[in-house]
Design a protein around this motif. Sequence first.
Motif, PDB file in Angstrom:
ATOM      1  N   ALA A   1      -8.746 -25.095 -22.230  1.00  0.00           N
ATOM      2  CA  ALA A   1      -9.917 -25.936 -22.008  1.00  0.00           C
ATOM      3  C   ALA A   1     -10.324 -25.923 -20.539  1.00  0.00           C
ATOM      4  O   ALA A   1     -11.509 -25.848 -20.202  1.00  0.00           O
ATOM      5  CB  ALA A   1      -9.638 -27.362 -22.476  1.00  0.00           C
TER       6      ALA A   1
ATOM      7  N   SER B   1     -12.106 -22.214 -27.907  1.00  0.00           N
ATOM      8  CA  SER B   1     -12.769 -23.136 -26.993  1.00  0.00           C
ATOM      9  C   SER B   1     -14.195 -22.707 -26.681  1.00  0.00           C
ATOM     10  O   SER B   1     -15.078 -23.539 -26.488  1.00  0.00           O
ATOM     11  CB  SER B   1     -11.948 -23.252 -25.698  1.00  0.00           C
ATOM     12  OG  SER B   1     -12.469 -24.260 -24.858  1.00  0.00           O
TER      13      SER B   1
ATOM     14  N   ALA C   1     -12.224 -25.694 -32.476  1.00  0.00           N
ATOM     15  CA  ALA C   1     -12.388 -26.532 -31.286  1.00  0.00           C
ATOM     16  C   ALA C   1     -12.382 -27.993 -31.716  1.00  0.00           C
ATOM     17  O   ALA C   1     -12.879 -28.343 -32.797  1.00  0.00           O
ATOM     18  CB  ALA C   1     -13.707 -26.195 -30.591  1.00  0.00           C
TER      19      ALA C   1
ATOM     20  N   ARG D   1      -8.167 -27.137 -28.632  1.00  0.00           N
ATOM     21  CA  ARG D   1      -8.257 -26.586 -29.988  1.00  0.00           C
ATOM     22  C   ARG D   1      -7.046 -26.964 -30.806  1.00  0.00           C
ATOM     23  O   ARG D   1      -5.953 -27.214 -30.269  1.00  0.00           O
ATOM     24  CB  ARG D   1      -8.434 -25.070 -29.954  1.00  0.00           C
ATOM     25  CG  ARG D   1      -7.233 -24.304 -29.414  1.00  0.00           C
ATOM     26  CD  ARG D   1      -6.305 -23.813 -30.491  1.00  0.00           C
ATOM     27  NE  ARG D   1      -5.085 -23.224 -29.942  1.00  0.00           N
ATOM     28  CZ  ARG D   1      -3.953 -23.886 -29.778  1.00  0.00           C
ATOM     29  NH1 ARG D   1      -3.889 -25.164 -30.091  1.00  0.00           N
ATOM     30  NH2 ARG D   1      -2.874 -23.284 -29.300  1.00  0.00           N
TER      31      ARG D   1
ATOM     32  N   ARG E   1     -12.095 -32.984 -24.790  1.00  0.00           N
ATOM     33  CA  ARG E   1     -12.711 -32.001 -23.904  1.00  0.00           C
ATOM     34  C   ARG E   1     -12.203 -32.115 -22.470  1.00  0.00           C
ATOM     35  O   ARG E   1     -11.779 -33.185 -22.027  1.00  0.00           O
ATOM     36  CB  ARG E   1     -14.237 -32.161 -23.898  1.00  0.00           C
ATOM     37  CG  ARG E   1     -14.874 -32.088 -25.275  1.00  0.00           C
ATOM     38  CD  ARG E   1     -16.384 -32.125 -25.224  1.00  0.00           C
ATOM     39  NE  ARG E   1     -16.961 -30.862 -24.781  1.00  0.00           N
ATOM     40  CZ  ARG E   1     -17.211 -29.839 -25.587  1.00  0.00           C
ATOM     41  NH1 ARG E   1     -16.935 -29.915 -26.880  1.00  0.00           N
ATOM     42  NH2 ARG E   1     -17.747 -28.723 -25.105  1.00  0.00           N
TER      43      ARG E   1
ATOM     44  N   ALA F   1     -15.399 -27.937 -21.915  1.00  0.00           N
ATOM     45  CA  ALA F   1     -14.861 -27.072 -22.968  1.00  0.00           C
ATOM     46  C   ALA F   1     -13.793 -27.853 -23.717  1.00  0.00           C
ATOM     47  O   ALA F   1     -13.074 -28.660 -23.128  1.00  0.00           O
ATOM     48  CB  ALA F   1     -14.272 -25.792 -22.369  1.00  0.00           C
TER      49      ALA F   1
ATOM     50  N   GLY G   1     -18.111 -25.744 -29.089  1.00  0.00           N
ATOM     51  CA  GLY G   1     -17.362 -25.112 -28.015  1.00  0.00           C
ATOM     52  C   GLY G   1     -17.907 -25.442 -26.635  1.00  0.00           C
ATOM     53  O   GLY G   1     -18.679 -26.397 -26.454  1.00  0.00           O
TER      54      GLY G   1
END
Length: 386
Positions: free
Chosen positions: A134, A180, A48, A29, A52, A26, A381
Amino acid sequence: MTDHVASAEHGFAEQYGRRPAGVWSAPGRVNLIGEHTDYNDGFVFPFAIDRRTTVALGDRDDRLVRVASTFSPETVEAHLDTLTPDTVSGWAAYPLGVVWALAEFGADLEHVRGVDLHIDSDVPVGAGLSSSAAIECAVALALDEHWGLGLDRPTLAKVGRLAENRVVGAPTGIMDQSASLLGETDSGVFLDCRSLDADVIPLGFAEAGLSLLVIDTCVSHTHATGGYAARRASCEAGARVLGVESLREVRVDDLDRARELLDDETFRRVRHVVTEDQRVLDTVRTLREQGPGAIGALLDASHVSMRDDFEISVPELDLAVETAQAGGAIGARMTGGGFGGAAIALVGDERVPEVRRRIEAAFAERGYREPAIFTVHAAQGARRDA
């Protein structure tokens, strides 16, 4: 196989001595505009980013959940039958809080087996890019799919928010988790935080030759203490005096009346939220009608409001914003909860090196810690990667 998937699988194998059953990720942002409006039932417009957090997951034969990560030497475990908000703390509160919160939203965890989790991330911590959400969203999606819980993404966003509110102890809204989970490439998520209706709005940065520059001041903040909670309390107090359930119901035209009823500090907190809601609406409209090159003044005004009315900026953020503006940025503002973290600047591609150079020089001249400056792109996302 992408690098982050390979890294997560390798980390899991090193930690637990076997291959994971799957890998999910995820994003962090950036909030383009709409700060501290989410918990006031207002509007936000995040997207987003292409940074990650990755979760590798493997089954267990018992009811334990074990969590390890690349950012802590500690492996933390909890039992599914005894996990409560009071039994976890520290960084593990984010992933284990999600496990607890899933049950609060009706997930039947009585008949699932435990799991081992290994978390890896390239979302900067403490920069206002929502590294916490995340983690929550990657873990929530992984467990939902692996355990076959059948929860939709808006519900998983609520799961993440509950974990952060009740287990971590941070009184945040639902914006970060929504961005996310719902983000799409080259698009922002226009979210109504009262109805939770979300529209995906094309940003058009690449087509317009624009880059979104993140200036991480490296001044860390924490949502669970001090200023963030105080700002939320001020907003709630203002709403009570004005006789509304939330500041979402207050319009810009109502501010003259609000000034008469509220003390100066509470009024300024309220004014920020009310005008920021309007700036979000204006930004979405301007993007649709004129394109991204026309939103700069709204970004600039947002920063002034956060600096002067909400008082959540710090000198490093102000310097980053002012220097970016002087270097030719279309618009700039601090982003995130405040009291540190990052600023963003919308900059023509050709001017990115110059703006970066000016900011680095300005920070060095003031004796501030060297900022981390990088571009981000609106990205997909949360997803399963392997």
